[in-house]
Design an enzyme around this catalytic site. Structure first.
Site, PDB file in Angstrom:
ATOM      1  N   ASP A 182       0.871  -1.183   0.001  1.00  0.00           N
ATOM      2  CA  ASP A 182      -0.121  -0.117  -0.045  1.00  0.00           C
ATOM      3  C   ASP A 182       0.858   1.125   0.102  1.00  0.00           C
ATOM      4  O   ASP A 182       2.033   1.113   0.298  1.00  0.00           O
ATOM      5  CB  ASP A 182      -0.815   0.065   1.187  1.00  0.00           C
ATOM      6  CG  ASP A 182      -0.412  -0.564   2.616  1.00  0.00           C
ATOM      7  OD1 ASP A 182       1.073  -0.339   2.864  1.00  0.00           O
ATOM      8  OD2 ASP A 182      -0.902  -1.065   3.356  1.00  0.00           O
ATOM      9  N   ASN A 242      -7.470  -2.951  14.323  1.00  0.00           N
ATOM     10  CA  ASN A 242      -9.059  -3.165  13.825  1.00  0.00           C
ATOM     11  C   ASN A 242      -9.137  -4.368  12.776  1.00  0.00           C
ATOM     12  O   ASN A 242     -10.114  -4.485  12.203  1.00  0.00           O
ATOM     13  CB  ASN A 242      -9.605  -1.956  13.100  1.00  0.00           C
ATOM     14  CG  ASN A 242      -8.886  -1.448  11.743  1.00  0.00           C
ATOM     15  OD1 ASN A 242      -7.979  -1.987  11.396  1.00  0.00           O
ATOM     16  ND2 ASN A 242      -9.440  -0.464  11.138  1.00  0.00           N
ATOM     17  N   HIS A 282      -7.503  -4.909  10.086  1.00  0.00           N
ATOM     18  CA  HIS A 282      -7.075  -4.460   8.663  1.00  0.00           C
ATOM     19  C   HIS A 282      -5.903  -5.349   8.191  1.00  0.00           C
ATOM     20  O   HIS A 282      -4.979  -5.640   8.864  1.00  0.00           O
ATOM     21  CB  HIS A 282      -7.167  -3.366   8.181  1.00  0.00           C
ATOM     22  CG  HIS A 282      -5.733  -2.388   8.591  1.00  0.00           C
ATOM     23  ND1 HIS A 282      -5.929  -0.817   8.528  1.00  0.00           N
ATOM     24  CD2 HIS A 282      -4.634  -2.796   9.084  1.00  0.00           C
ATOM     25  CE1 HIS A 282      -4.509  -0.485   9.028  1.00  0.00           C
ATOM     26  NE2 HIS A 282      -3.780  -1.770   9.131  1.00  0.00           N
ATOM     27  N   GLU A 339      -9.704  -2.080   5.051  1.00  0.00           N
ATOM     28  CA  GLU A 339     -10.432  -1.639   6.340  1.00  0.00           C
ATOM     29  C   GLU A 339     -11.656  -2.598   6.855  1.00  0.00           C
ATOM     30  O   GLU A 339     -12.296  -3.175   5.523  1.00  0.00           O
ATOM     31  CB  GLU A 339     -10.748  -0.286   6.776  1.00  0.00           C
ATOM     32  CG  GLU A 339      -9.497   0.623   6.349  1.00  0.00           C
ATOM     33  CD  GLU A 339      -8.277   0.610   7.497  1.00  0.00           C
ATOM     34  OE1 GLU A 339      -8.562  -0.124   8.599  1.00  0.00           O
ATOM     35  OE2 GLU A 339      -7.494   1.723   7.537  1.00  0.00           O
TER      36      GLU A 339
HETATM   37  P1  PGA Z   1       2.077  -1.461  12.774  1.00  0.00           P
HETATM   38  O1  PGA Z   1       0.697  -1.672  11.435  1.00  0.00           O
HETATM   39  O2  PGA Z   1       2.908  -2.534  12.416  1.00  0.00           O
HETATM   40  O3  PGA Z   1       2.384  -0.079  12.537  1.00  0.00           O
HETATM   41  O4  PGA Z   1       1.096  -1.911  13.940  1.00  0.00           O
HETATM   42  C1  PGA Z   1       0.440  -2.805  11.138  1.00  0.00           C
HETATM   43  C2  PGA Z   1      -0.752  -2.595  10.162  1.00  0.00           C
HETATM   44  O5  PGA Z   1      -1.322  -1.765  10.150  1.00  0.00           O
HETATM   45  O6  PGA Z   1      -0.794  -3.576   9.125  1.00  0.00           O
END
Ligand code: PGA
Length: 247
Positions: A70, A139, A141, A146
């Site tokens: 992404d 959450n 994702h 999302e």
């Molecule tokens: P993070 O993000 O490693 O900063 O916790 C993980 C993600 O959103 O895939």
């Protein structure tokens, strides 16, 4: 149904070692492997371990092709929080030999839908991912898919959830991440021949349990990984605190 295999390691460093062990095996079997790569806080230790092994000759990445999962929409490539910059700093600029091709969606494209279509075609022309390395958001994702994202989504422009923007505020000087991002879709991730999900820290414990032990539910996008036949989850002790021994 083959359930995702869960491996628990002591801490972030041990998770990184186990994860790079898997990358090393995939690349040893197929030096031209196509990898999907994550960003965020979780993979920082993973990239440090990958760089260490590449620099000491244990792993060769020069024939690999990588696709990032992404990128934020609307911030220039010079902005410190772009994932293009993150990848340069954490991985690509530190390698002895860079991969053959390193694809990252262009979040500044004038026509974002065309950019998503172009990215999806590039993935298909590479014959899809051999290994997709993922993180998991608080959450649930994966990428920027999302809660509520359809499981048949391909690369698309996503509205970034408020909680995700809050979790990423740290990397923006003004504390304001964009509200949109380009993300590889869930269907594109599920096409990957194998999937490796990394989870570290207590903040991931509850969502990891819901993703692995709860029903497959688009409100917890990572739960769809239960449907894939070759998924390994590597979690540290803190992130696996809510998992039952039965998994
Ligand atoms: P993070 O993000 O490693 O900063 O916790 C993980 C993600 O959103 O895939």
């Amino acid at each position: 149904m083959v359930r995702p295999r869960v491996e628990v390691r002591l801490d972030e460093g041990a998770v990184a070692v186990a994860a790079v062990d898997i990358v090393e095996r995939v690349v040893a079997l197929n030096p031209h492997a196509v990898l999907a790569l994550p960003t965020g806080r979780t993979p920082i230790a993973f990239y440090a371990e990958l760089v260490e092994r590449e620099r000491t000759g244990r792993i060769e990445l020069s024939q690999v092709r990588s696709f990032n999962l992404d990128e934020w929409v609307g911030i220039p490539s010079t902005h410190p929080a772009t994932y293009a910059r993150f990848m340069e700093e954490q991985l690509f600029s530190r390698l002895r030999n860079r991969p053959t091709a390193c694809y990252i969606p262009d979040g500044t494209a004038a026509d974002l839908d065309a950019e998503c279509a172009r990215y999806e075609i590039a993935i298909r022309e590479a014959s899809g991912f051999d290994l997709a390395v993922l993180g998991i958001g608080n959450n649930g994702h994966i990428g920027f898919n999302e809660p509520g994202t359809p499981f048949d989504a391909r690369t698309h422009v996503a509205e970034v959830a408020l909680v995700t923007r809050q979790n990423n505020a740290y990397s923006f000087p003004d504390g304001q991440p964009p509200s949109r991002a380009i993300t590889v879709g869930i269907a594109t991730i599920l096409d990957s021949r194998s999937i490796l999900l990394l989870a570290t820290g207590a903040s991931k414990a509850a969502v990891l349990e819901r993703a692995l032990a709860g029903p497959v539910d688009s409100q917890i996008p990572a739960s769809v990984l239960q449907r894939h036949p070759d998924v390994v989850i590597i979690a540290d002790v803190a992130a696996s605190a809510c998992l039952s021994r039965k998994l």
